[in-house]
Design a protein around this motif. Structure first.
Motif, short mmCIF file in Angstrom:
data_model
loop_
_atom_site.label_atom_id
_atom_site.label_comp_id
_atom_site.label_asym_id
_atom_site.label_seq_id
_atom_site.Cartn_x
_atom_site.Cartn_y
_atom_site.Cartn_z
N TYR A 178 7.64 6.11 5.52
CA TYR A 178 6.51 5.24 5.76
C TYR A 178 7.16 3.88 6.20
N LEU A 179 7.86 3.26 5.13
CA LEU A 179 8.21 1.83 5.17
C LEU A 179 9.20 1.72 6.43
N GLU A 233 0.69 -1.07 0.00
CA GLU A 233 0.09 -0.01 -0.18
C GLU A 233 0.85 1.17 -0.13
N GLY A 234 2.07 1.36 0.96
CA GLY A 234 2.88 2.33 0.85
C GLY A 234 3.62 2.55 -0.33
N ILE A 235 4.08 1.69 -1.02
CA ILE A 235 4.84 1.50 -2.14
C ILE A 235 4.26 2.00 -3.33
N ASP A 236 2.92 1.65 -3.20
CA ASP A 236 1.72 1.78 -4.56
C ASP A 236 1.08 3.25 -4.40
N ASN A 237 1.56 3.91 -3.47
CA ASN A 237 0.74 5.30 -3.25
C ASN A 237 1.32 6.28 -4.17
N PRO A 238 0.73 6.70 -5.08
CA PRO A 238 1.36 7.88 -6.02
C PRO A 238 1.45 9.10 -5.43
#
Length: 103
Positions: free
Chosen positions: A46-47, A31-36
């Motif tokens: 975030y990670l 979810e964090g990585i894919d958040n544009p």
């Protein structure tokens, strides 16, 4: 202390709950990585925070492998939403009552 039969069931339940917990963390990572809307730096922060908090959560619930800690671990798994009714039903009546009293 829990009975031998509860201990045997506990070991499988603990393994399944740890897997479920890790899956939840990995879903949050995606979810964090894919958040544009987040910059790469914001994603990194975030990670980092997610992994730091997740590591504490996992250690708190799953560290130690002793029969004397099993009831506490089950209560923590239950309160964290990591146990399903069918898993709880596999324990003795006394242990089921204990686990279900810790929502």
């Amino acid at each position: 202390m829990i009975s031998e039969s509860d201990w045997k069931h506990f070991k499988q339940v603990k393994e399944d709950a740890l897997d479920k917990c890790c899956q939840q963390v990995l879903d949050e990572v995606r979810e964090g990585i894919d958040n544009p809307e987040l910059s790469n730096h914001a994603k990194y922060l975030y990670l980092y925070k997610l992994m730091e908090n997740s590591d504490k959560r996992i250690a708190n619930i799953f560290d130690y492998n002793a029969r004397s800690k099993a009831m506490l671990q089950l209560a923590l798994m239950k309160s964290d939403g990591l146990l399903e009714a069918k898993q709880i039903n596999g324990f003795s009546d006394e242990l089921q009552r204990f686990i279900n009293s810790h929502d």
